[in-house]
Design a protein around this motif. Sequence first.
Motif, PDB file in Angstrom:
ATOM      1  N   GLU A  46       0.898  -1.282   0.067  1.00 15.94           N
ATOM      2  CA  GLU A  46      -0.042  -0.035   0.092  1.00 15.94           C
ATOM      3  C   GLU A  46       0.869   1.114   0.017  1.00 15.94           C
ATOM      4  OE1 GLU A  46       0.454  -1.295   4.368  1.00 15.94           O
ATOM      5  OE2 GLU A  46       0.276  -2.320   2.278  1.00 15.94           O
ATOM      6  N   ALA A  47       0.060   2.414  -0.421  1.00 15.56           N
ATOM      7  CA  ALA A  47       0.972   3.934  -0.286  1.00 15.56           C
ATOM      8  C   ALA A  47       1.372   4.091   1.223  1.00 15.56           C
ATOM      9  CB  ALA A  47      -0.066   4.984  -0.827  1.00 15.56           C
ATOM     10  N   ALA A  48       0.429   3.649   2.232  1.00 13.85           N
ATOM     11  CA  ALA A  48       0.776   4.189   3.547  1.00 13.85           C
ATOM     12  C   ALA A  48       1.834   2.940   4.255  1.00 13.85           C
ATOM     13  CB  ALA A  48      -0.411   3.987   4.260  1.00 13.85           C
ATOM     14  N   GLN A  49       2.885   2.926   3.674  1.00 22.63           N
ATOM     15  CA  GLN A  49       3.967   1.893   4.072  1.00 22.63           C
ATOM     16  C   GLN A  49       4.112   2.202   5.676  1.00 22.63           C
ATOM     17  OE1 GLN A  49       5.727  -0.603   2.385  1.00 22.63           O
ATOM     18  NE2 GLN A  49       3.903  -0.468   1.131  1.00 22.63           N
ATOM     19  N   ILE A  50       4.354   1.116   6.257  1.00 25.12           N
ATOM     20  CA  ILE A  50       4.295   1.005   7.862  1.00 25.12           C
ATOM     21  C   ILE A  50       6.039   1.789   8.286  1.00 25.12           C
ATOM     22  CG2 ILE A  50       4.554  -0.353  10.006  1.00 25.12           C
ATOM     23  CD1 ILE A  50       2.208  -1.701   8.999  1.00 25.12           C
ATOM     24  N   THR A  51       6.820   1.052   7.426  1.00 24.82           N
ATOM     25  CA  THR A  51       8.168   1.216   7.780  1.00 24.82           C
ATOM     26  C   THR A  51       8.311   3.032   7.327  1.00 24.82           C
ATOM     27  OG1 THR A  51       8.786   0.779   5.497  1.00 24.82           O
ATOM     28  CG2 THR A  51       9.178  -0.869   6.960  1.00 24.82           C
ATOM     29  N   ALA A  52       7.634   3.356   6.386  1.00 21.48           N
ATOM     30  CA  ALA A  52       7.997   4.774   6.069  1.00 21.48           C
ATOM     31  C   ALA A  52       7.231   5.571   7.227  1.00 21.48           C
ATOM     32  CB  ALA A  52       7.326   5.499   4.631  1.00 21.48           C
ATOM     33  N   TRP A  53       5.941   5.285   7.503  1.00 22.25           N
ATOM     34  CA  TRP A  53       5.053   5.799   8.812  1.00 22.25           C
ATOM     35  C   TRP A  53       6.091   5.937   9.960  1.00 22.25           C
ATOM     36  CZ3 TRP A  53       2.114   2.449  12.304  1.00 22.25           C
ATOM     37  CH2 TRP A  53       1.615   3.110  13.394  1.00 22.25           C
ATOM     38  N   LEU A  54       6.556   4.575  10.475  1.00 25.70           N
ATOM     39  CA  LEU A  54       7.564   4.852  11.563  1.00 25.70           C
ATOM     40  C   LEU A  54       8.904   5.636  11.572  1.00 25.70           C
ATOM     41  CD1 LEU A  54       7.452   1.038  12.428  1.00 25.70           C
ATOM     42  CD2 LEU A  54       6.112   2.314  13.355  1.00 25.70           C
ATOM     43  N   ALA A  55       9.439   5.593  10.486  1.00 27.21           N
ATOM     44  CA  ALA A  55      10.700   6.638  10.116  1.00 27.21           C
ATOM     45  C   ALA A  55      10.107   8.252  10.369  1.00 27.21           C
ATOM     46  CB  ALA A  55      11.216   6.363   8.767  1.00 27.21           C
ATOM     47  N   HIS A  56       9.034   8.398   9.696  1.00 26.43           N
ATOM     48  CA  HIS A  56       8.422   9.707   9.850  1.00 26.43           C
ATOM     49  C   HIS A  56       8.080  10.159  11.209  1.00 26.43           C
ATOM     50  CE1 HIS A  56       7.085   9.567   5.389  1.00 26.43           C
ATOM     51  NE2 HIS A  56       8.367   9.754   5.485  1.00 26.43           N
ATOM     52  N   ALA A  57       7.576   9.399  11.966  1.00 25.64           N
ATOM     53  CA  ALA A  57       7.072   9.766  13.248  1.00 25.64           C
ATOM     54  C   ALA A  57       8.277   9.499  14.361  1.00 25.64           C
ATOM     55  CB  ALA A  57       5.687   8.888  13.558  1.00 25.64           C
ATOM     56  N   SER A  58       9.254   8.848  13.780  1.00 27.32           N
ATOM     57  CA  SER A  58      10.408   8.502  15.070  1.00 27.32           C
ATOM     58  C   SER A  58       9.784   7.475  15.984  1.00 27.32           C
ATOM     59  CB  SER A  58      10.770   9.610  15.596  1.00 27.32           C
ATOM     60  OG  SER A  58      11.373  10.546  14.771  1.00 27.32           O
ATOM     61  N   LEU A  59       9.020   6.448  15.434  1.00 28.64           N
ATOM     62  CA  LEU A  59       8.462   5.396  16.380  1.00 28.64           C
ATOM     63  C   LEU A  59       9.303   4.288  16.141  1.00 28.64           C
ATOM     64  CD1 LEU A  59       4.739   5.725  15.730  1.00 28.64           C
ATOM     65  CD2 LEU A  59       5.906   6.350  17.761  1.00 28.64           C
ATOM     66  N   LYS A  60       9.509   3.476  17.057  1.00 28.12           N
ATOM     67  CA  LYS A  60      10.506   2.328  17.293  1.00 28.12           C
ATOM     68  C   LYS A  60       9.279   1.208  18.087  1.00 28.12           C
ATOM     69  CE  LYS A  60      15.056   4.207  17.529  1.00 28.12           C
ATOM     70  NZ  LYS A  60      16.138   4.330  18.025  1.00 28.12           N
ATOM     71  N   GLU A  61       9.436  -0.057  17.394  1.00 24.80           N
ATOM     72  CA  GLU A  61       8.752  -1.329  17.948  1.00 24.80           C
ATOM     73  C   GLU A  61       9.483  -1.537  19.244  1.00 24.80           C
ATOM     74  OE1 GLU A  61       7.278  -4.345  15.729  1.00 24.80           O
ATOM     75  OE2 GLU A  61       8.407  -3.900  13.814  1.00 24.80           O
ATOM     76  N   GLY A  62       8.562  -2.143  20.383  1.00 24.81           N
ATOM     77  CA  GLY A  62       8.906  -2.400  21.450  1.00 24.81           C
ATOM     78  C   GLY A  62       8.116  -3.765  21.861  1.00 24.81           C
ATOM     79  N   GLU A  63       8.207  -4.241  23.176  1.00 31.93           N
ATOM     80  CA  GLU A  63       7.369  -5.352  23.506  1.00 31.93           C
ATOM     81  C   GLU A  63       5.839  -5.193  23.566  1.00 31.93           C
ATOM     82  OE1 GLU A  63       8.971  -6.543  27.515  1.00 31.93           O
ATOM     83  OE2 GLU A  63       8.026  -4.767  28.492  1.00 31.93           O
ATOM     84  N   ASN A  64       5.422  -3.884  23.627  1.00 31.88           N
ATOM     85  CA  ASN A  64       4.116  -3.606  23.693  1.00 31.88           C
ATOM     86  C   ASN A  64       3.390  -2.784  22.320  1.00 31.88           C
ATOM     87  OD1 ASN A  64       3.850  -4.939  26.090  1.00 31.88           O
ATOM     88  ND2 ASN A  64       3.119  -3.115  27.423  1.00 31.88           N
ATOM     89  N   PHE A  65       4.385  -2.809  21.398  1.00 32.84           N
ATOM     90  CA  PHE A  65       4.127  -2.120  20.171  1.00 32.84           C
ATOM     91  C   PHE A  65       4.858  -2.656  18.981  1.00 32.84           C
ATOM     92  CE2 PHE A  65       5.384   1.475  16.828  1.00 32.84           C
ATOM     93  CZ  PHE A  65       4.037   1.400  16.190  1.00 32.84           C
ATOM     94  N   ARG A  66       4.077  -3.601  18.200  1.00 31.56           N
ATOM     95  CA  ARG A  66       4.474  -4.494  17.370  1.00 31.56           C
ATOM     96  C   ARG A  66       3.813  -4.203  15.837  1.00 31.56           C
ATOM     97  NH1 ARG A  66       6.877  -9.067  19.303  1.00 31.56           N
ATOM     98  NH2 ARG A  66       7.532  -9.380  17.097  1.00 31.56           N
ATOM     99  N   THR A  67       4.573  -4.369  14.746  1.00 33.20           N
ATOM    100  CA  THR A  67       3.831  -3.962  13.478  1.00 33.20           C
ATOM    101  C   THR A  67       4.278  -5.245  12.359  1.00 33.20           C
ATOM    102  OG1 THR A  67       5.887  -2.842  12.365  1.00 33.20           O
ATOM    103  CG2 THR A  67       4.276  -1.487  13.800  1.00 33.20           C
ATOM    104  N   PHE A  68       3.594  -5.483  11.556  1.00 37.63           N
ATOM    105  CA  PHE A  68       3.702  -6.481  10.421  1.00 37.63           C
ATOM    106  C   PHE A  68       2.663  -6.378   9.291  1.00 37.63           C
ATOM    107  CE2 PHE A  68       0.907  -8.384  13.650  1.00 37.63           C
ATOM    108  CZ  PHE A  68       0.149  -9.140  12.778  1.00 37.63           C
TER     109      PHE A  68
END
Length: 514
Positions: free
Chosen positions: A212-234
């Motif tokens: 999709e256009a709304a790529q999760i990896t791009a979103w995380l980079a733009h928002a300076s978000l990182k995965e952790g034990e209580n935040f997961r993406t796939f």
Amino acid sequence: MTTTTATPPFIRLHPQDDVLISRQQLLGGAVVEGIAVRGIIPPGHKIATHAIATGEPVRRYNQIIGFASRPIGPGEHVHTHNLNMGPDKGDFARDYAFGADVKPDAPRLEATFMGIKRPDGRVATRNYIGILSSVNCSATAAKAIAAHFSRQTNPSALADFPNIDGVVALTHGTGCGMDTEGLGMQLLERTLTGYATHANFGGVIAIGLGCEAAQITAWLAHASLKEGENFRTFNIQDTGGTQKTVKKGIELITEMLPRVNDVKREPCSASHITIGLQCGGSDGYSGISANPALGAAVDLLVAHGGTAILSETPEVYGAEHLLTRRAVKPEIAEKLVNRIKWWEHYTEINGGEMNNNPSPGNKAGGLTTILEKSLGAVAKGGTTNLEGVYEYAEPVTAHGFVFMDTPGYDPVSATGQVAGGANVICFTTGRGSAYGCAPSPSLKLATNSALWQRQEEDMDINCGEIIDGGSSVQEMGRRIFELVLATASGERSKSEKHGYGQNEFVPWQVGAVM
């Protein structure tokens, strides 16, 4: 408001007004302030107090709500048949007077509620696990994962985790067919960021399709978000399909449950409460009862250090000068005026105009023009200083009364407010509304007693007592404030009891769908 020992059948809001508001249906021949009523006047509608010539302004709240489109006689019903925005579509002079009405801060008060303290110092009013979709294509999988943890259909799933309010899937209809660098994508990413980091979520997973256009990896980079034990993406495509995606989501949330459940409620300052102010299904009483009562509650919350977000820019149109006068800095007022100008341009290029509002339901309830509706809507914001103006879904960092630019459509507007940090929603309605807003509880404020009696199962408080003469605006404001504290402490709102909140996640979609 006019009061006598016997409650009169009308309301006069200001001595200089050209209209009265009917408390009940008035029939032709009834006498109101010495004026014979002409025809039938429905409840909440307007009655002319004197003759008004074509083109003359008509005032309510001692503010212009429109111009007579034909001669109006004393005692005549004033509505869409004889009142409009005028040939200039409401482009009459309004004195913005930046900061003219700024006043000293009220003495600081210290109410508390039973909140949930997060490790980073933020305070939650609820403790949910959220499932976000980056695109419509992953919505079905997200909903299937949430359904596994439903207390209604699978009671055992959360039986051992009483401190978790639920697992909710917040899906939407966009995420692709859009410019990856455009305003629409920026709004979507801001919204997803606000929800992914919201204090009311103890854990979050975000699911995409993969192409999709709304790529999760791009979103995380733009928002300076990182995965952790209580935040997961796939993504579905990487996981290998829908069934595997649902299985993986269930496993990730199952791992989170003990950690998310490990919370307790404790006394917290009311300064941690941020209310999103909403009105929907408004009527002629909204600006008389529920909206000013909510405004009184906002003044109390601000005095206790809390924050209230007024929004719905198309529904403050024509009343924005009442806000610019309260701005603590000229640049705050200027930002609001610029958003108004943006909306004028936005509606024009889409073949509309700002007076496309009020809705048919609003008009049936007695509201004639957007100017009239806006003047009542602004009353939700109380009387304190305007401390900031934010764009849609921006994080609200100021304390006190602020404004966020959003559409008037309630689900889109409230979604932006929650993304900005609202942990309670207060929603006034005169025609009746059924609405919730996970992960933030939503309180419904009825503007009239007829609505309360008809739809009490959806309403949390009856502000119609003000119209009936049984309560003052200030008394009702105190009751609303106390209800907010109780709700923030964990008392469930009626919309929560009905299960509202997941389908009302509606990010603002702008731009071409490609």
